[in-house]
Design an enzyme around this catalytic site. Structure first.
Site, PDB file in Angstrom:
ATOM      1  N   ARG A  31       5.128  10.000  -8.551  1.00 27.90           N
ATOM      2  CA  ARG A  31       5.659   8.632  -8.536  1.00 27.90           C
ATOM      3  C   ARG A  31       6.300   8.308  -7.190  1.00 27.90           C
ATOM      4  NH1 ARG A  31       4.711   6.366 -13.324  1.00 27.90           N
ATOM      5  NH2 ARG A  31       4.500   7.821 -15.064  1.00 27.90           N
ATOM      6  N   ASP A  32       6.057   7.092  -6.727  1.00 29.13           N
ATOM      7  CA  ASP A  32       6.655   6.633  -5.471  1.00 29.13           C
ATOM      8  C   ASP A  32       8.177   6.551  -5.651  1.00 29.13           C
ATOM      9  OD1 ASP A  32       5.417   4.881  -2.841  1.00 29.13           O
ATOM     10  OD2 ASP A  32       7.557   4.653  -3.308  1.00 29.13           O
ATOM     11  N   ILE A  33       8.909   7.000  -4.654  1.00 28.04           N
ATOM     12  CA  ILE A  33      10.370   7.048  -4.728  1.00 28.04           C
ATOM     13  C   ILE A  33      10.974   5.638  -4.705  1.00 28.04           C
ATOM     14  CG2 ILE A  33      10.980   7.233  -2.257  1.00 28.04           C
ATOM     15  CD1 ILE A  33      12.687   9.723  -3.107  1.00 28.04           C
ATOM     16  N   ASN A  89      -2.871   2.152   2.906  1.00 26.69           N
ATOM     17  CA  ASN A  89      -2.323   1.553   4.116  1.00 26.69           C
ATOM     18  C   ASN A  89      -2.732   2.451   5.277  1.00 26.69           C
ATOM     19  OD1 ASN A  89      -0.969  -0.536   2.728  1.00 26.69           O
ATOM     20  ND2 ASN A  89       0.737   0.835   2.263  1.00 26.69           N
ATOM     21  N   VAL A  98       3.847   7.048   6.002  1.00 27.74           N
ATOM     22  CA  VAL A  98       3.709   8.506   5.887  1.00 27.74           C
ATOM     23  C   VAL A  98       2.278   8.874   6.281  1.00 27.74           C
ATOM     24  CG1 VAL A  98       3.826  10.506   4.350  1.00 27.74           C
ATOM     25  CG2 VAL A  98       5.446   8.610   4.051  1.00 27.74           C
ATOM     26  N   HIS A 102      -2.969   8.826   1.555  1.00 27.55           N
ATOM     27  CA  HIS A 102      -2.541   8.632   0.164  1.00 27.55           C
ATOM     28  C   HIS A 102      -3.041   7.302  -0.366  1.00 27.55           C
ATOM     29  CE1 HIS A 102       0.667   7.166   2.838  1.00 27.55           C
ATOM     30  NE2 HIS A 102       0.890   6.222   1.934  1.00 27.55           N
ATOM     31  N   HIS A 104      -2.278   4.412  -3.061  1.00 27.52           N
ATOM     32  CA  HIS A 104      -1.270   3.833  -3.962  1.00 27.52           C
ATOM     33  C   HIS A 104      -1.981   3.330  -5.218  1.00 27.52           C
ATOM     34  CE1 HIS A 104       2.108   3.220  -0.966  1.00 27.52           C
ATOM     35  NE2 HIS A 104       1.100   3.342  -0.127  1.00 27.52           N
TER      36      HIS A 104
END
Ligand code: 5GP
Ligand code: ZN
Length: 117
Positions: A31-33, A89, A98, A102, A104
């Site tokens: 999970r994204d922070i 992205n 980052v 990755h 999303h």
């Protein structure tokens, strides 16, 4: 394969904690922070690649398990039929923060027409 200074490599290794939701031989998802939607999951290859800009004919297959994981996790989180969005992205103007590739996975609310995640 691993990059010692990479945050997401450390998350894959477990030396930086994360809220893991899925793992296979090839991918790791957590999970994204700072979630931008009720479901906001990051799906990363275990192999370190900086961004989508590093994809070429020989390694493009690395993307397949990321999309398979996205569909699996959309189903598991009840957003497959409601709808969801997947976003890479890439590089500064693409909003990448980052530099470990990755995907999303966003959903759980109407995401609107904007492309931004
Ligand atoms: P990018 O802008 O590079 O596409 O997305 C990076 C994402 O990683 C951001 O949505 C950000 O909230 C998330 N993030 C940054 N640091 C961490 C962290 O330490 N743990 C988790 N789970 N997510 C992070
Ligand atoms: Zn990495």
């Amino acid at each position: 394969m691993m990059n010692k200074s990479c945050l997401f490599c450390k998350i894959v290794e477990g030396t930086v904690p994360s809220d893991k939701v899925y793992e296979t031989k090839e991918v790791f998802a957590f999970r994204d922070i700072h979630p931008k939607a009720p479901v906001h999951i990051l799906i990363v290859p275990k192999i370190h690649l900086t961004s989508l800009a590093e994809i070429h004919e020989k390694n493009v297959t690395i993307l397949n398990p990321l999309f398979l994981a996205a569909v699996h996790l959309a189903k598991e989180n009840g957003i497959l039929d409601r709808g969801f969005r997947t976003v890479f992205n890439c590089n500064p103007e693409g909003g990448q923060m980052v530099y470990h590739l990755h995907l999303h996975l966003l959903g759980g609310r109407p995401l609107g027409g904007a492309m931004g995640a």
